[in-house]
Motif scaffolding. Structure first.
Motif, short mmCIF file in Angstrom:
data_model
loop_
_atom_site.label_atom_id
_atom_site.label_comp_id
_atom_site.label_asym_id
_atom_site.label_seq_id
_atom_site.Cartn_x
_atom_site.Cartn_y
_atom_site.Cartn_z
N ARG A 754 0.61 0.16 3.07
CA ARG A 754 0.32 0.60 1.68
C ARG A 754 1.45 2.01 0.99
NH1 ARG A 754 -4.30 1.68 -2.24
NH2 ARG A 754 -4.07 3.57 -2.94
N GLN A 755 2.39 2.81 2.01
CA GLN A 755 2.98 3.91 1.67
C GLN A 755 3.36 2.81 1.03
OE1 GLN A 755 3.15 7.54 3.19
NE2 GLN A 755 1.10 7.40 4.98
N LEU A 758 3.67 1.39 -1.56
CA LEU A 758 3.50 2.66 -2.95
C LEU A 758 5.52 3.07 -3.06
CD1 LEU A 758 0.81 5.12 -1.62
CD2 LEU A 758 1.37 3.39 -3.94
N LEU A 759 5.82 3.86 -2.59
CA LEU A 759 6.99 3.41 -1.72
C LEU A 759 8.24 2.93 -3.23
CD1 LEU A 759 8.21 5.58 0.68
CD2 LEU A 759 8.58 6.44 -1.17
N PRO A 843 4.82 -5.81 -3.27
CA PRO A 843 4.20 -4.58 -3.52
C PRO A 843 2.93 -4.66 -3.86
CG PRO A 843 6.45 -4.61 -5.23
CD PRO A 843 6.18 -5.39 -4.15
N MET A 847 -0.91 -3.50 -1.77
CA MET A 847 -1.80 -2.43 -2.40
C MET A 847 -2.24 -3.28 -1.99
SD MET A 847 0.42 -0.09 -4.54
CE MET A 847 -1.27 0.42 -5.23
#
Lengths: 850, 260
Positions: A754-755, A758-759, A843, A847
């Motif tokens: 998830r990170q 996000l990035l 992405p 997520m």
């Protein structure tokens, strides 16, 4: 609960699969170890380790191959006890005995041209013709050996050496080379794991010494059980075997005793695997628990008690342990049979050893896996049960809490235990070849699991320290910045990755260093001790016929020559406590001139027949001093008394007791010297002496004369070739720990999907994310390597001290770097591959699926 | 398509001095294939001008989020073109698109989407760290001040309230003065008072700093902060409302529901 645990496992099947594999391997190795041990024990009991079945004799009588202390403890002897002519006569006189025939076995090799038939793999033995009758080995051609020069051989020997009836045959025994006439060729059942040469009974006694077993024929109509009782009444120490038991009457292969050792080796390996499996399961579950905090909190919120959550996590572990345990134990059966074949091919166990299927080994292997898994599950389970229900309702992703005080406390306790054990071992500091030294070594290695546990528990604290140091320089690049933030935010996850790497590096380097330290220490000690100018050595595990050393000693220009033969004697202490002592047979007048053995008390000139020399350490332990008399048992159990002539100073890798060879050799089954050491008189022409020495050893093929330095080189080459089994172990354990580390890493990296997404939404390219993942993995891997090296370094320093008395450790740089590279590769594969896979999805999708 | 004409009528009805900063032309997006194919966008065209705050509304499954993602270069349309600040977003290769999003666009999502391991300030300045435009410290200070985040800059997201987290997200979306800010249900997770504060700030960014904002929402109160509302249904624009109020939006929505 089981159903929920099962679903939990299915939803995270990749890390679960790795845990399963880890436990399976441990259970499989454990089962295999137990099976091999069991097979060796039961095969020994059934006599299947022997090449001789003794079907054609009614009874076999021998002296029990053990020594009993007055306290009643029995200790197995290294050599078969001999029956004296008087004892044979007594047997003959027992009522109901028709006839008695003795059998002596001794190393005997037929020469085929320049080659000796028989080696460390296929042994070659001389026997009395009585054995051929007892087996039976039937004559297919010719006559039984009757005269002192007659010889009958196995048909396989005859065809391999190209022998014909009536021909003169060259035979090598401990007495050197003799000529015999081939009078008969026999054939026997069985697979022929040993070569057999048969001599007339009197000749066998002359060449091989007194009888080892006696074949007894009862008069017709005599009940064997009654006869056995009468025999035992006459000869209380006798062991009477009849029926099926006869098969274990004559076991010659020294490797028969090693089979149990192989089981022990596998057992150690299995224990190491299970320890690693425990760490893996624990780390995997910890990672999965921290990933599922929200889910677990939700469970708590809807009414699951904390006990139920704990049961859920332990249930998962037990499920993994159960499934993998059963599968692993099943695989262990195959592994055991493959292991037996493999070890037999390597010449480590007799080829005749069959696999005994044994349900207890299977159950134990599987059971240990379940228990290990359950124990490993408790820590993560406890952590899971402390998750508060409210966490489910919080919007943000919560970083896990800081390390608990309890965890830190336990970490410090096991650190203290580990360091304490290390210090105890240092304090004992006795040479490894003494009982106290053995305790010191065990203490030393027992400290390893404690130190590893300490690292596992204190991991978060320790990694914070590491990150604190490197955070500054890391911050200069994006990957480093993210990595230091991410590690600091979740120290546990980073520690969870570093711990398996620590385990991998520590176990692999300890195994590797231990082997190389032992070997280098031995070579170094050996080299420092050896003062001989010239050395004669024989074929590997066969040696030099004992008569050769006397002949070499007689060559003009040789100042001193001593053959050395290694064995064990049995020492009964004052308080009836019995122990084995490493003993060496030497030529008393020559030994101090070929080996450097400084005198502590007494004098080498007093070392003659009827005396002993003992090492300082043994003298101290046993309370002996020069001039005192001691009682002991020779390797075949014969009681003996001797005066301590000299107490010498030696290192931990040399024998504790020296005996005159002439007293020792008659009690050995294989009176062959491991080597003959010689020093030259001053002022002689070395070349001339060497030429003369070569003439002496020429009749026996395989003997080589070398200078001191050549000999040391050869020893070094030989020993380095020997450690393949350690390398195999290192590869297995290292690979296993590596897979486990990858397993944890995959779980950890997947948890960051998830990170990553996000990035990338914030504009990070794949390269940015990968550089983060790389730096973060590097921090954990380097930390793991550091801890692992520290642990193994400390343990190895202690080990080196026990072996050599100094803290000096040989660093096998290349293998060590290989281990480090493997750890780095593990880290990179375990983090970059899942990260790269995680970024295949767009992405936003990534997520929404989290 | 009839709706398409309707849309071009409506954009013509708001004459602007500037050319549109962003526009979508006949954007079509189909998910799946064959019988199971779902037409998410059936050839949508729209133009968005500098300093304009546009809300996109519509019932669930109307395609509003898909449109936003196609406009923002997070997803690629099957047909049609999206141009932002003169760049054809649909034609950019992945690498350039990533850099374009970082440098020229800003995002605010429903689920805050802050990196949990980074502090508020680090989250806001993530773009510059990733190689984006250099950080304008004065602008950052102004943003932080206006958003009331000055004393929360060194806290991690877990230590911030939902409203604070979303204000951090807004600051991150604005810190590099993007050409367009895309907001997807930015107030979906907030209570009405906190939501009002966040929207008020977005409004100020548009009015005071000339920021262009495109926001997808289903909340009439949120839409009321916009300059105009575009209504989407079955993958096409069906209506537009200029200078919306909650009541007007509700009424239009009721009509839309009635149509179904």
């Amino acid at each position: 609960m089981i159903l929920m645990a099962w679903r939990g496992l299915r939803s995270r099947w990749i890390p679960t699969l790795a845990s399963l594999l880890a436990v399976m391997l441990g259970a499989g190795l454990g089962t295999a170890a137990l099976l091999i041990q069991e097979s060796a024990t039961s095969a020994a009991a059934r006599g299947e380790l022997s090449a001789w079945h003794l079907h054609a004799t009614d009874m076999v009588v021998r002296l029990a191959p053990e020594v009993r202390t007055t306290g009643g403890l029995s200790h197995e002897l290294r050599e078969q006890r001999r029956l004296s002519p008087e004892q044979l006569n007594a047997l003959n006189g027992v009522r109901g005995v028709e006839s008695v025939a003795g059998e002596t076995a001794f190393p005997a090799f037929v020469l085929a041209g320049d080659r000796m038939l028989g080696d460390s793999r296929t042994r070659s033995w001389g026997h009395s013709w009585s054995l051929a009758r007892a087996e039976p080995a039937n004559l297919v051609r010719g006559e039984p050996p009757r005269g002192p020069n007659d010889l009958a051989v196995d048909s396989r020997v005859a065809s391999e050496a190209g022998l014909h009836l009536g021909e003169t045959v060259q035979v090598v025994t401990s007495g050197g080379r003799h000529e015999h006439r081939l009078t008969g060729i026999v054939e026997r059942q069985g697979e022929g794991f040993e070569h057999a040469l048969f001599f007339a009974p009197a000749t066998a006694v002359r060449l091989g010494g007194q009888a080892m077993v006696a074949f007894v024929s009862p008069r017709p109509g005599v009940d064997p059980a009654d006869l056995a009782k009468r025999i035992q009444a006459t000869l209380p120490e006798a062991e009477v075997l009849w029926g099926e038991e006869k098969g274990r009457g004559l076991t010659l292969d020294p490797r028969a005793q090693l089979s149990g050792g192989m089981g022990q080796f596998l057992g150690t390996m299995a224990a190491v695997c299970l320890v690693i499996a425990a760490f893996v399961i624990s780390s995997t579950l910890s990672v999965s628990v921290s990933q599922r905090r929200r889910e677990l909190a939700l469970l708590r919120a809807v009414g699951a008690s904390s006990g139920r959550v704990r049961a859920l996590v332990v249930g998962e572990a037990v499920l993994v342990g159960g499934l993998a345990g059963v599968a692993g134990a099943l695989g262990g059966v195959g592994l055991a049979s493959a292991g037996l074949r493999f070890f037999a091919n390597q010449g480590l166990i007799p080829r005749s050893l069959p696999l005994t299927p044994d349900p207890t080994s299977f159950l134990a292997g599987a059971g240990v896996a379940v228990v290990t898994a359950a124990v490993a599950g408790t820590l993560p389970a406890w952590r899971a049960s402390r998750i508060e229900p409210g966490e489910a309702l919080r919007a943000a992703e919560l970083p896990p809490r800081r390390t608990g005080a309890g965890r830190r406390l336990w970490g410090l306790v096991s650190l203290a235990a580990g360091v304490g054990l290390l210090l105890v071992s240092m304090a004992v500091a006795a040479p490894v070849n003494t009982p106290r030294g053995a305790i010191a070594v065990s203490t030393l290695f027992v400290s390893v699991p404690f130190l590893l546990l300490a690292v596992a528990l204190l991991g978060p604290v320790l990694i914070r320290g590491v990150v604190g140091v490197v955070a500054g320089p890391l911050r200069t690049c994006f990957g480093g910045f993210m990595a230091s933030r991410s590690v600091q935010a979740d120290l546990r996850r980073a520690a969870g990755v570093a711990v398996p790497i620590t385990v991998m590096v520590a176990t692999a380097s300890i195994l590797l260093f231990q082997d190389s330290t032992t070997f280098v220490a031995k070579s170094r000690n050996y080299g420092q001790r050896l003062e001989a100018d010239l050395v004669v050595a024989g074929p590997h595990q066969v040696g030099v016929p004992s008569v050769i050393s006397d002949r070499l000693a007689g060559v003009p220009g040789v100042r001193a020559a001593s053959g050395v033969v290694s064995t064990q004697i049995f020492v009964v202490g004052q308080n009836d406590e019995a122990s084995y002592a490493e003993a060496m047979g030497v030529s008393p007048n020559a030994i101090s001139q070929v080996l450097r053995l400084p005198v502590v008390s007494g004098s080498w000139s007093a070392f003659t027949e009827g005396t002993l020399a003992v090492s300082q350490e043994t003298a101290t332990t046993q309370g002996w001093s020069a001039g005192g008399n001691i009682n002991y048992r020779l390797p075949d159990g014969t009681p003996a008394t001797g005066r301590v002539a000299v107490v010498y100073e030696s290192d931990a890798t040399f024998a504790n007791v020296l005996l005159p060879r002439s007293e020792l050799l008659p009690h050995l089954r294989e009176p062959f010297d491991t080597a003959v050491y010689m020093t030259l008189a001053s002022g002689v022409d070395r070349a001339t002496v060497e030429r003369e020495l070569r003439r002496v050893i020429h009749p026996v093929p395989g003997l080589v004369l070398t200078s001191r330095s050549e000999h040391l080189e050869q020893m070094a080459a030989q020993s380095t070739g020997d450690n393949w089994i350690v390398s195999l172990f290192v590869v297995l354990i290292g690979g296993y720990a590596g897979i486990s580390a990858i397993n944890v890493l995959v779980g950890s990296t997947n948890g960051q999907r998830r990170q990553f997404a996000l990035l990338r939404l914030a504009g990070a390219r794949r390269g940015h994310v990968l550089s983060w993942v790389t730096v973060e993995a590097a921090v954990s891997v380097v930390t793991g390597i550091l801890w692992g090296s520290l642990i193994s370094g400390a343990v190895m320093c202690g080990y080196a001290r026990l072996l050599t008395g100094t803290f000096w450790v040989p660093l096998p740089l290349a293998p060590y770097l290989l281990i480090c590279c493997a750890a780095v590769a593990v880290g990179m594969v375990g983090s970059l591959v899942p990260a790269r896979l995680a970024m295949r999805a767009r992405p936003l999708e990534a997520m929404s699926t989290t | 398509m009839g709706e398409g004409e309707h849309t071009s009528d409506s954009t013509r009805s708001r004459p602007r001095v500037t050319s549109p900063v962003a526009y979508a032309h006949a954007v079509r997006k189909v998910y799946g294939s064959g019988d199971s194919a779902v037409v998410a966008l059936a050839g949508v065209s729209a133009a968005f001008h500098q300093g304009e705050f546009t809300a996109i509304m519509g019932p669930s499954g109307s395609g509003k989020s898909t449109l936003l993602q196609c406009m923002a270069g997070l997803d690629r349309p099957d047909q049609g073109q999206v141009v932002i600040a003169g760049e054809d977003v649909t034609a950019l290769p992945e690498r350039r698109l990533t850099a374009f999003r970082r440098d020229r666009l800003g995002f605010v999502f429903q689920a805050f989407n802050l990196i949990p391991t980074l502090t508020a300030r680090e989250n806001i300045t993530l773009g510059p760290r990733l190689g984006g435009p250099e950080l304008d410290e004065r602008w950052l200070a102004q943003l932080v001040h206006v958003l009331g985040l000055a004393d929360r800059l060194h806290h991690r997201p877990a230590e911030l309230s939902g409203g604070q987290q979303q204000r951090v997200a807004v600051a991150r979306a604005l810190v590099h003065r993007p050409d367009v800010v895309f907001a997807d249900e930015p107030t979906g997770n907030l209570d009405s008072r906190t939501a009002g504060q966040v929207l008020e700030f977005v409004r100020r960014a548009v009015t005071e700093f000339g920021q262009t904002v495109i926001m997808v929402t289903h909340d009439p109160a949120a839409a009321a902060h916009a300059d105009r509302v575009l209504f989407l249904r079955d993958g096409a624009f069906v209506d537009e409302l200029v200078s919306p109020t909650s009541e007007k939006v509700l009424a239009r929505l009721a009509v839309l529901e009635g149509l179904s």
